[in-house]
Design an enzyme around this catalytic site. Structure first.
Site, PDB file in Angstrom:
ATOM      1  N   HIS A   1      19.051 -33.321 -16.944  1.00 30.61           N
ATOM      2  CA  HIS A   1      18.625 -34.083 -15.756  1.00 30.61           C
ATOM      3  C   HIS A   1      17.129 -33.946 -15.495  1.00 30.61           C
ATOM      4  CE1 HIS A   1      22.764 -34.987 -14.814  1.00 30.61           C
ATOM      5  NE2 HIS A   1      23.059 -33.701 -14.971  1.00 30.61           N
TER       6      HIS A   1
ATOM      7  N   CYS B   1       0.818  -1.219   0.000  1.00 32.87           N
ATOM      8  CA  CYS B   1       0.000   0.000   0.000  1.00 32.87           C
ATOM      9  C   CYS B   1       0.854   1.273   0.000  1.00 32.87           C
ATOM     10  CB  CYS B   1      -0.939   0.085   1.207  1.00 32.87           C
ATOM     11  SG  CYS B   1      -1.925  -1.378   1.469  1.00 32.87           S
TER      12      CYS B   1
ATOM     13  N   GLU C   1       6.790 -12.164 -14.584  1.00 27.68           N
ATOM     14  CA  GLU C   1       6.093 -11.179 -13.752  1.00 27.68           C
ATOM     15  C   GLU C   1       5.335 -10.129 -14.547  1.00 27.68           C
ATOM     16  OE1 GLU C   1       8.324  -8.872 -10.851  1.00 27.68           O
ATOM     17  OE2 GLU C   1      10.014  -8.687 -12.189  1.00 27.68           O
TER      18      GLU C   1
ATOM     19  N   ASN D   1      -0.744   1.450   6.188  1.00 25.15           N
ATOM     20  CA  ASN D   1       0.063   0.497   5.422  1.00 25.15           C
ATOM     21  C   ASN D   1       0.705  -0.442   6.429  1.00 25.15           C
ATOM     22  OD1 ASN D   1       1.824  -0.804   3.648  1.00 25.15           O
ATOM     23  ND2 ASN D   1       3.375   0.778   3.852  1.00 25.15           N
ATOM     24  N   GLY D   2       0.510  -1.756   6.240  1.00 25.10           N
ATOM     25  CA  GLY D   2       1.090  -2.737   7.163  1.00 25.10           C
ATOM     26  C   GLY D   2       0.058  -3.776   7.535  1.00 25.10           C
TER      27      GLY D   2
ATOM     28  N   LYS E   1       5.550  -3.046  -5.571  1.00 28.12           N
ATOM     29  CA  LYS E   1       6.979  -2.747  -5.664  1.00 28.12           C
ATOM     30  C   LYS E   1       7.736  -3.098  -4.377  1.00 28.12           C
ATOM     31  CE  LYS E   1      10.562  -0.961  -7.744  1.00 28.12           C
ATOM     32  NZ  LYS E   1      11.171  -1.833  -8.761  1.00 28.12           N
TER      33      LYS E   1
ATOM     34  N   TRP F   1      -2.799  -2.556  -1.658  1.00 25.28           N
ATOM     35  CA  TRP F   1      -2.459  -3.929  -2.056  1.00 25.28           C
ATOM     36  C   TRP F   1      -3.056  -4.810  -0.974  1.00 25.28           C
ATOM     37  CZ3 TRP F   1       0.395  -8.198  -0.285  1.00 25.28           C
ATOM     38  CH2 TRP F   1       0.731  -9.146  -1.266  1.00 25.28           C
TER      39      TRP F   1
ATOM     40  N   ARG G   1       3.118   0.799  -5.341  1.00 26.18           N
ATOM     41  CA  ARG G   1       3.092   0.050  -4.084  1.00 26.18           C
ATOM     42  C   ARG G   1       1.842  -0.816  -3.932  1.00 26.18           C
ATOM     43  NH1 ARG G   1       6.705   2.037  -0.457  1.00 26.18           N
ATOM     44  NH2 ARG G   1       5.550   1.051   1.226  1.00 26.18           N
TER      45      ARG G   1
ATOM     46  N   LYS H   1      11.681 -11.908 -15.080  1.00 29.49           N
ATOM     47  CA  LYS H   1      11.149 -10.719 -15.754  1.00 29.49           C
ATOM     48  C   LYS H   1       9.982 -11.109 -16.652  1.00 29.49           C
ATOM     49  CE  LYS H   1      12.334  -8.057 -13.886  1.00 29.49           C
ATOM     50  NZ  LYS H   1      13.249  -8.170 -12.790  1.00 29.49           N
TER      51      LYS H   1
ATOM     52  N   GLU I   1      16.963 -14.573 -13.689  1.00 32.68           N
ATOM     53  CA  GLU I   1      16.408 -13.213 -13.684  1.00 32.68           C
ATOM     54  C   GLU I   1      15.625 -12.937 -14.978  1.00 32.68           C
ATOM     55  OE1 GLU I   1      15.826 -11.030 -11.581  1.00 32.68           O
ATOM     56  OE2 GLU I   1      15.612  -9.162 -12.703  1.00 32.68           O
TER      57      GLU I   1
HETATM   58  O1  M6R Z   1      13.254  -3.869  -2.869  1.00 29.56           O
HETATM   59  P1  M6R Z   1      13.891  -5.231  -2.902  1.00 29.56           P
HETATM   60  O2  M6R Z   1      15.087  -5.296  -3.778  1.00 29.56           O
HETATM   61  O3  M6R Z   1      14.175  -5.768  -1.529  1.00 29.56           O
HETATM   62  O4  M6R Z   1      12.770  -6.170  -3.536  1.00 29.56           O
HETATM   63  C1  M6R Z   1      12.957  -7.546  -3.652  1.00 29.56           C
HETATM   64  C2  M6R Z   1      11.925  -8.163  -4.572  1.00 29.56           C
HETATM   65  O5  M6R Z   1      10.634  -7.981  -4.049  1.00 29.56           O
HETATM   66  C3  M6R Z   1      11.975  -7.569  -5.983  1.00 29.56           C
HETATM   67  O6  M6R Z   1      13.244  -7.673  -6.541  1.00 29.56           O
HETATM   68  C4  M6R Z   1      10.957  -8.282  -6.897  1.00 29.56           C
HETATM   69  O7  M6R Z   1      11.357  -9.590  -7.118  1.00 29.56           O
HETATM   70  C5  M6R Z   1      10.810  -7.510  -8.217  1.00 29.56           C
HETATM   71  N1  M6R Z   1       9.422  -7.367  -8.546  1.00 29.56           N
HETATM   72  C6  M6R Z   1      11.458  -8.182  -9.357  1.00 29.56           C
HETATM   73  O8  M6R Z   1      11.308  -7.477 -10.553  1.00 29.56           O
END
Ligand code: M6R
Length: 609
Positions: free
Chosen positions: A505, A2, A489, A101-102, A604, A75, A28, A486, A482
């Site tokens: 394997h 949030c 997501e 938020n929390g 985020k 969120w 967020r 990408k 990675e």
């Molecule tokens: O802010 P942070 O680097 O701690 O965040 C970690 C992950 O939540 C963040 O990298 C997430 O995997 C991203 N959405 C990837 O693109």
């Protein structure tokens, strides 16, 4: 997760300013949005399932005069995303409203108690109990701040709260384990989850710490601890520009941030290089290099993948044994740390709950924690023993891009520095490694110029598949992970990253003409082995997309599509190789019409466990 914002001001239209701030916080969370404005007639509250733009549309014709307002973009954690569960929440009489938020972990028992006292609840959220608790505590007398103090002392869990009441042009705030920062304006004040929310109005900020609460009026900001003792807080000037927090002509933040990587790497690396000698200058570390016996890296998501590359850097360049752990796993294990373990917590936001939890655990076991972080003043930077900042600028898109490449650049420099300090790297070799990373930004720019169109075509092609495989070996195995993250997501295409040598394997059973494989096949000591893995895919009719450097006609022959990456030192390939993979994901998602910057179900900063 949030995003929350509060503004107390007699300038401009507060409704529009809160909406503007919420749009900058939407990374967020974006399940629902809401706003509360204090008017002469009382509190006016509007909230709605969906994005901030939907709320904005609904309020388009609302003309209202107000000097204190709060806003929220959600969120969902407790309670599905619908209108009643959206924030702000109010007490029974509609005289107190708040955004949160929390997670209030003890909300069920608090709610039960309040119900017995006659309170009526309108939502299924944990947040609403705080408004009713305040209503109850105010009956006990004393000031609003005293009542807030009694309330926050009863709450368990995490919270950033901004509270508005119908009687004053003032905002009351409190923080425990969720971010909150105050912006100091001229005759107006702001508070938000993150600085970009109010960056167009001020860059003078005060970071609110855990266990602090406060009051903002038009002309004053007072901060106290939860016991009501006054705190003396020093304002800081933030040198992020608003342009950095805007799209600047790009269709999406993600595309802009991908293109900003050359500069972000220069900004991160440049200040740490002594130009005359090409040697690395490092800030103080929590352990002197010769005392470090091993390194433990803790992180989540993309930052975890940076840590996996970091392991190669520290072990191969500095000869220091390195382990990498998911923060969410580490915090619930019984790990073994020694006083000579350097713990590195990597986080773009500095607010990831799992990484904060892991950092605390590592410190409680005697570990010395170095944070690698992009956000100045964030929780992780305040709790670590020392900090190395990446200078990527604000990263708004949920999919992390420039944070990753700056993290890699910083880990590389740190490894070179440690290698030199422990006597594993000679000055001449250090100068060679440093000049390699200094030349990286111009090569990235060249690659973007020359290969972007080809990468776009590949992204569009991949969007037609339901699955994809990413393979790499050695330093490029984390890049395969990675690249796959990408793609999944933002395009919602199922993608797996795998070490190319592991394919035989198990995963090779998946290969047929319906599964494209992206091979990271740039120059390395294991390139021949990667080529053999390609043959294995080709002979099973799998489609191959290769990332290639140098001249390798036999690999081009095996590939259905090739992306050419400029030649760099072997250790720098991970930093440049990820960029085409970010773009493939971007173009696939955009072609499919997805919301690239705000993919479904994600946020985020993951500030909950
Ligand atoms: O802010 P942070 O680097 O701690 O965040 C970690 C992950 O939540 C963040 O990298 C997430 O995997 C991203 N959405 C990837 O693109």
């Amino acid at each position: 997760m949030c995003g929350i914002i509060g503004i107390v001001s007699d300038k401009g239209n507060l409704k529009d300013r809160v909406i503007e701030g919420l749009k900058r916080l939407e990374y967020r969370g974006y399940d629902s949005a809401g706003i509360a404005l204090r008017t002469e007639e009382g509190l006016l509250i509007r909230k709605k399932k969906g994005k901030v733009s939907q709320l904005e549309e609904e309020l388009r014709n609302l003309r209202i005069s107000s000097r204190a307002a709060v806003g929220h973009t959600r969120w969902a954690t407790h309670g599905e995303p619908n209108d009643p569960n959206s924030h702000p929440h109010t007490d029974c009489r509609g005289e107190i409203t708040l955004v949160h938020n929390g997670i209030i972990e003890n909300y069920l028992e608090l709610k039960e108690d309040l119900r017995r006292k006659g309170h009526r609840f309108r939502s299924q959220t944990d947040s609403e109990v705080v408004a009713h608790l305040l209503e109850e505590e105010l009956k006990e007398g004393g000031s609003f701040m005293e009542a807030l103090g009694r309330v926050v002392r009863r709450l368990e869990g995490s919270f950033a709260l901004v509270v508005l009441n119908s009687r004053e042009d003032a905002l009351y705030i409190a923080r425990q384990d969720s971010p909150l920062v105050v912006g100091l304006g001229d005759g107006e004040n702001f508070v938000a989850s993150d600085i970009p929310a109010f960056l167009s109005w001020t860059n003078r900020v005060v970071f609110i710490e855990n266990g602090e609460m406060g009051k903002l009026t038009l002309s004053s900001v007072e901060i106290y601890d939860f016991q009501g003792r006054k705190r003396d807080k020093k304002p800081q000037i933030i040198n992020w520009s608003l342009a950095q927090a805007e799209k600047g002509g790009y269709k999406h933040f993600m595309l802009k941030e991908i293109h900003e990587q050359a500069k972000a790497i220069s900004d991160t690396v440049g200040p740490r290089i002594e130009r005359d000698s090409n040697s690395v200058v490092m800030e103080d570390l929590p352990l002197s290099p010769r005392k470090i016996k091993d390194i433990l890296i803790l992180a989540c998501g993309t930052s975890y993948h940076a840590g996996l590359v970091g392991k190669f850097y520290f072990e191969e360049l500095a000869g220091i044994k390195t382990d990498v752990d998911y923060a969410s796993e580490f915090r619930y294990r019984k790990p073994v740390l020694s006083p000579s373990t350097l713990v590195i917590a990597i986080s773009q936001s500095g607010e990831t709950a799992d990484t904060i939890g892991a950092l605390r655990k590592a410190r409680s076991l005697g570990g010395k924690v170095l944070a690698v972080c992009n956000v100045v003043g964030s929780s992780i930077t305040r709790e670590a023993d020392a900090v190395l900042y990446t200078h990527a600028g604000p990263e708004i898109s949920v999919a992390s891009t420039k944070a990753f490449t700056t993290q890699l650049s910083l880990l590389y420099l740190l490894a070179v520095y440690l290698g030199r300090e422990v006597g594993k790297i000679e000055r001449k070799e250090e100068a060679r490694l440093v000049s390699g990373i200094l030349s990286l930004p111009s090569r990235i720019e060249r690659m973007l110029r020359e290969e972007k169109e080809r990468i776009r075509e590949i992204g569009v092609d991949i969007s037609a598949y339901t699955d994809a495989l990413y393979l790499g070996r050695h330093l490029n195995y984390p890049i395969a992970l990675e690249g796959a993250l990408k793609l999944k997501e933002i395009s919602y295409i199922h993608a797996e990253g795998y070490p190319a040598g592991e394919m035989k394997h198990g995963p090779i059973a998946l290969i047929d003409e319906n599964l494209p494989t992206v091979f990271i096949a740039t120059e390395s000591k294991v390139l021949d082995k990667v080529r053999s893995n390609m043959e294995e895919i080709k002979s099973r009719r799998g489609k191959i997309i290769s990332l290639l450097s140098g001249e390798h006609p036999e690999i081009e022959e095996l590939s259905d599509a090739v992306i050419k990456v400029p030649e760099v030192d072997e250790y720098l390939f991970p930093i440049i190789n990820i960029i085409p993979l970010q773009l493939i994901a971007y173009y696939a998602a955009d072609f499919l019409g997805h919301d690239v910057d705000q993919p479904r179900n994600l946020a985020k900063s993951v500030t909950v466990e």
